[in-house]
Motif scaffolding. Structure first.
Motif, PDB file in Angstrom:
ATOM      1  N   LEU A  31     -25.985 -10.267   3.398  1.00  0.00           N
ATOM      2  CA  LEU A  31     -24.956 -10.297   4.428  1.00  0.00           C
ATOM      3  C   LEU A  31     -25.587 -10.117   5.807  1.00  0.00           C
ATOM      4  O   LEU A  31     -26.698  -9.593   5.927  1.00  0.00           O
ATOM      5  N   ALA A  32     -24.890 -10.558   6.812  1.00  0.00           N
ATOM      6  CA  ALA A  32     -25.350 -10.366   8.180  1.00  0.00           C
ATOM      7  C   ALA A  32     -25.290  -8.878   8.526  1.00  0.00           C
ATOM      8  O   ALA A  32     -24.710  -8.073   7.799  1.00  0.00           O
ATOM      9  N   THR A  33     -25.881  -8.514   9.640  1.00  0.00           N
ATOM     10  CA  THR A  33     -25.873  -7.113  10.055  1.00  0.00           C
ATOM     11  C   THR A  33     -24.460  -6.703  10.472  1.00  0.00           C
ATOM     12  O   THR A  33     -23.632  -7.541  10.847  1.00  0.00           O
ATOM     13  N   VAL A  34     -24.210  -5.418  10.420  1.00  0.00           N
ATOM     14  CA  VAL A  34     -22.875  -4.902  10.751  1.00  0.00           C
ATOM     15  C   VAL A  34     -22.495  -5.226  12.201  1.00  0.00           C
ATOM     16  O   VAL A  34     -21.362  -5.660  12.447  1.00  0.00           O
ATOM     17  N   PRO A  35     -23.391  -5.060  13.202  1.00  0.00           N
ATOM     18  CA  PRO A  35     -22.989  -5.432  14.570  1.00  0.00           C
ATOM     19  C   PRO A  35     -22.609  -6.910  14.714  1.00  0.00           C
ATOM     20  O   PRO A  35     -21.658  -7.242  15.424  1.00  0.00           O
ATOM     21  N   ALA A  36     -23.329  -7.795  14.019  1.00  0.00           N
ATOM     22  CA  ALA A  36     -22.987  -9.223  14.091  1.00  0.00           C
ATOM     23  C   ALA A  36     -21.627  -9.482  13.458  1.00  0.00           C
ATOM     24  O   ALA A  36     -20.838 -10.302  13.949  1.00  0.00           O
ATOM     25  N   LEU A  37     -21.338  -8.778  12.360  1.00  0.00           N
ATOM     26  CA  LEU A  37     -20.041  -8.958  11.707  1.00  0.00           C
ATOM     27  C   LEU A  37     -18.903  -8.404  12.566  1.00  0.00           C
ATOM     28  O   LEU A  37     -17.820  -8.972  12.616  1.00  0.00           O
ATOM     29  N   PHE A  38     -19.151  -7.276  13.241  1.00  0.00           N
ATOM     30  CA  PHE A  38     -18.130  -6.739  14.144  1.00  0.00           C
ATOM     31  C   PHE A  38     -17.894  -7.691  15.311  1.00  0.00           C
ATOM     32  O   PHE A  38     -16.760  -7.826  15.781  1.00  0.00           O
ATOM     33  N   ALA A  39     -18.944  -8.362  15.784  1.00  0.00           N
ATOM     34  CA  ALA A  39     -18.779  -9.344  16.857  1.00  0.00           C
ATOM     35  C   ALA A  39     -17.896 -10.497  16.374  1.00  0.00           C
ATOM     36  O   ALA A  39     -17.031 -10.979  17.112  1.00  0.00           O
ATOM     37  N   ALA A  40     -18.100 -10.932  15.133  1.00  0.00           N
ATOM     38  CA  ALA A  40     -17.248 -11.983  14.566  1.00  0.00           C
ATOM     39  C   ALA A  40     -15.806 -11.498  14.422  1.00  0.00           C
ATOM     40  O   ALA A  40     -14.857 -12.258  14.632  1.00  0.00           O
ATOM     41  N   LEU A  41     -15.648 -10.227  14.083  1.00  0.00           N
ATOM     42  CA  LEU A  41     -14.309  -9.642  13.951  1.00  0.00           C
ATOM     43  C   LEU A  41     -13.592  -9.617  15.301  1.00  0.00           C
ATOM     44  O   LEU A  41     -12.421  -9.987  15.394  1.00  0.00           O
ATOM     45  N   VAL A  42     -14.297  -9.208  16.342  1.00  0.00           N
ATOM     46  CA  VAL A  42     -13.709  -9.179  17.691  1.00  0.00           C
ATOM     47  C   VAL A  42     -13.357 -10.598  18.140  1.00  0.00           C
ATOM     48  O   VAL A  42     -12.297 -10.831  18.733  1.00  0.00           O
ATOM     49  N   ASP A  43     -14.241 -11.551  17.839  1.00  0.00           N
ATOM     50  CA  ASP A  43     -13.980 -12.951  18.183  1.00  0.00           C
ATOM     51  C   ASP A  43     -12.725 -13.464  17.483  1.00  0.00           C
ATOM     52  O   ASP A  43     -11.913 -14.176  18.072  1.00  0.00           O
ATOM     53  N   ALA A  44     -12.546 -13.083  16.214  1.00  0.00           N
ATOM     54  CA  ALA A  44     -11.360 -13.505  15.457  1.00  0.00           C
ATOM     55  C   ALA A  44     -10.086 -12.931  16.062  1.00  0.00           C
ATOM     56  O   ALA A  44      -9.060 -13.609  16.125  1.00  0.00           O
ATOM     57  N   VAL A  45     -10.153 -11.687  16.508  1.00  0.00           N
ATOM     58  CA  VAL A  45      -8.979 -11.064  17.139  1.00  0.00           C
ATOM     59  C   VAL A  45      -8.650 -11.784  18.446  1.00  0.00           C
ATOM     60  O   VAL A  45      -7.473 -12.064  18.739  1.00  0.00           O
ATOM     61  N   ASP A  46      -9.687 -12.099  19.228  1.00  0.00           N
ATOM     62  CA  ASP A  46      -9.462 -12.809  20.494  1.00  0.00           C
ATOM     63  C   ASP A  46      -8.824 -14.183  20.279  1.00  0.00           C
ATOM     64  O   ASP A  46      -7.981 -14.610  21.058  1.00  0.00           O
ATOM     65  N   ARG A  47      -9.224 -14.858  19.225  1.00  0.00           N
ATOM     66  CA  ARG A  47      -8.698 -16.196  18.945  1.00  0.00           C
ATOM     67  C   ARG A  47      -7.400 -16.174  18.151  1.00  0.00           C
ATOM     68  O   ARG A  47      -6.807 -17.216  17.914  1.00  0.00           O
ATOM     69  N   SER A  48      -7.003 -15.025  17.666  1.00  0.00           N
ATOM     70  CA  SER A  48      -5.814 -14.873  16.810  1.00  0.00           C
ATOM     71  C   SER A  48      -5.949 -15.718  15.547  1.00  0.00           C
ATOM     72  O   SER A  48      -4.990 -16.320  15.074  1.00  0.00           O
ATOM     73  N   ASP A  49      -7.151 -15.740  14.990  1.00  0.00           N
ATOM     74  CA  ASP A  49      -7.453 -16.501  13.784  1.00  0.00           C
ATOM     75  C   ASP A  49      -7.369 -15.551  12.593  1.00  0.00           C
ATOM     76  O   ASP A  49      -8.277 -14.776  12.338  1.00  0.00           O
ATOM     77  N   ARG A  50      -6.261 -15.632  11.865  1.00  0.00           N
ATOM     78  CA  ARG A  50      -6.029 -14.683  10.769  1.00  0.00           C
ATOM     79  C   ARG A  50      -7.022 -14.856   9.625  1.00  0.00           C
ATOM     80  O   ARG A  50      -7.449 -13.893   9.008  1.00  0.00           O
ATOM     81  N   GLU A  51      -7.374 -16.100   9.322  1.00  0.00           N
ATOM     82  CA  GLU A  51      -8.306 -16.345   8.214  1.00  0.00           C
ATOM     83  C   GLU A  51      -9.690 -15.782   8.539  1.00  0.00           C
ATOM     84  O   GLU A  51     -10.322 -15.121   7.718  1.00  0.00           O
ATOM     85  N   GLN A  52     -10.179 -16.046   9.737  1.00  0.00           N
ATOM     86  CA  GLN A  52     -11.478 -15.519  10.142  1.00  0.00           C
ATOM     87  C   GLN A  52     -11.428 -13.995  10.234  1.00  0.00           C
ATOM     88  O   GLN A  52     -12.392 -13.317   9.875  1.00  0.00           O
ATOM     89  N   LEU A  53     -10.313 -13.452  10.684  1.00  0.00           N
ATOM     90  CA  LEU A  53     -10.153 -12.004  10.787  1.00  0.00           C
ATOM     91  C   LEU A  53     -10.271 -11.351   9.414  1.00  0.00           C
ATOM     92  O   LEU A  53     -11.009 -10.376   9.237  1.00  0.00           O
ATOM     93  N   CYS A  54      -9.598 -11.911   8.444  1.00  0.00           N
ATOM     94  CA  CYS A  54      -9.633 -11.365   7.088  1.00  0.00           C
ATOM     95  C   CYS A  54     -11.040 -11.479   6.497  1.00  0.00           C
ATOM     96  O   CYS A  54     -11.564 -10.523   5.907  1.00  0.00           O
ATOM     97  N   LEU A  55     -11.677 -12.618   6.663  1.00  0.00           N
ATOM     98  CA  LEU A  55     -13.019 -12.829   6.141  1.00  0.00           C
ATOM     99  C   LEU A  55     -14.014 -11.873   6.799  1.00  0.00           C
ATOM    100  O   LEU A  55     -14.827 -11.233   6.115  1.00  0.00           O
ATOM    101  N   ALA A  56     -13.955 -11.745   8.107  1.00  0.00           N
ATOM    102  CA  ALA A  56     -14.878 -10.860   8.821  1.00  0.00           C
ATOM    103  C   ALA A  56     -14.646  -9.397   8.433  1.00  0.00           C
ATOM    104  O   ALA A  56     -15.606  -8.644   8.253  1.00  0.00           O
ATOM    105  N   ALA A  57     -13.396  -8.997   8.281  1.00  0.00           N
ATOM    106  CA  ALA A  57     -13.103  -7.612   7.897  1.00  0.00           C
ATOM    107  C   ALA A  57     -13.662  -7.298   6.512  1.00  0.00           C
ATOM    108  O   ALA A  57     -14.251  -6.235   6.294  1.00  0.00           O
ATOM    109  N   HIS A  58     -13.510  -8.225   5.571  1.00  0.00           N
ATOM    110  CA  HIS A  58     -14.053  -8.000   4.238  1.00  0.00           C
ATOM    111  C   HIS A  58     -15.578  -7.933   4.258  1.00  0.00           C
ATOM    112  O   HIS A  58     -16.187  -7.119   3.575  1.00  0.00           O
TER     113      HIS A  58
END
Length: 70
Positions: A31-58
């Motif tokens: 898996l990618a590093t935790v900071p990179a995954l949190f960056a993807a999570l923040v990006d998903a929230v900014d875009r309001s992308d529910r699928e990416q949000l769920c994937l990044a959170a998992h």
């Protein structure tokens, strides 16, 4: 037309057994590093992308606690 009811489906136990058997032959992916995954999570929230949000959170949970998903 002839109806078949109930439709035969594998039981939960059989499905879990098959998944476990499949996981034994497949190497665990890195898996990618935790900071990179949190960056993807923040990006998903900014875009309001529910699928990416769920994937990044998992993936954040899997990276933070390695025993998850074993």
């Amino acid at each position: 037309m002839k109806k078949k009811w109930p439709i035969p489906r594998p039981t939960e136990h059989a499905a879990l057994r098959n998944l476990d058997r499949a996981q034994q032959h497949r190497p665990r992916r890195q898996l990618a590093t935790v900071p990179a995954l949190f960056a993807a999570l923040v990006d998903a929230v900014d875009r309001s992308d529910r699928e990416q949000l769920c994937l990044a959170a998992h993936r954040v949970v899997q990276a933070a606690t390695p025993e998850v998903g074993k």
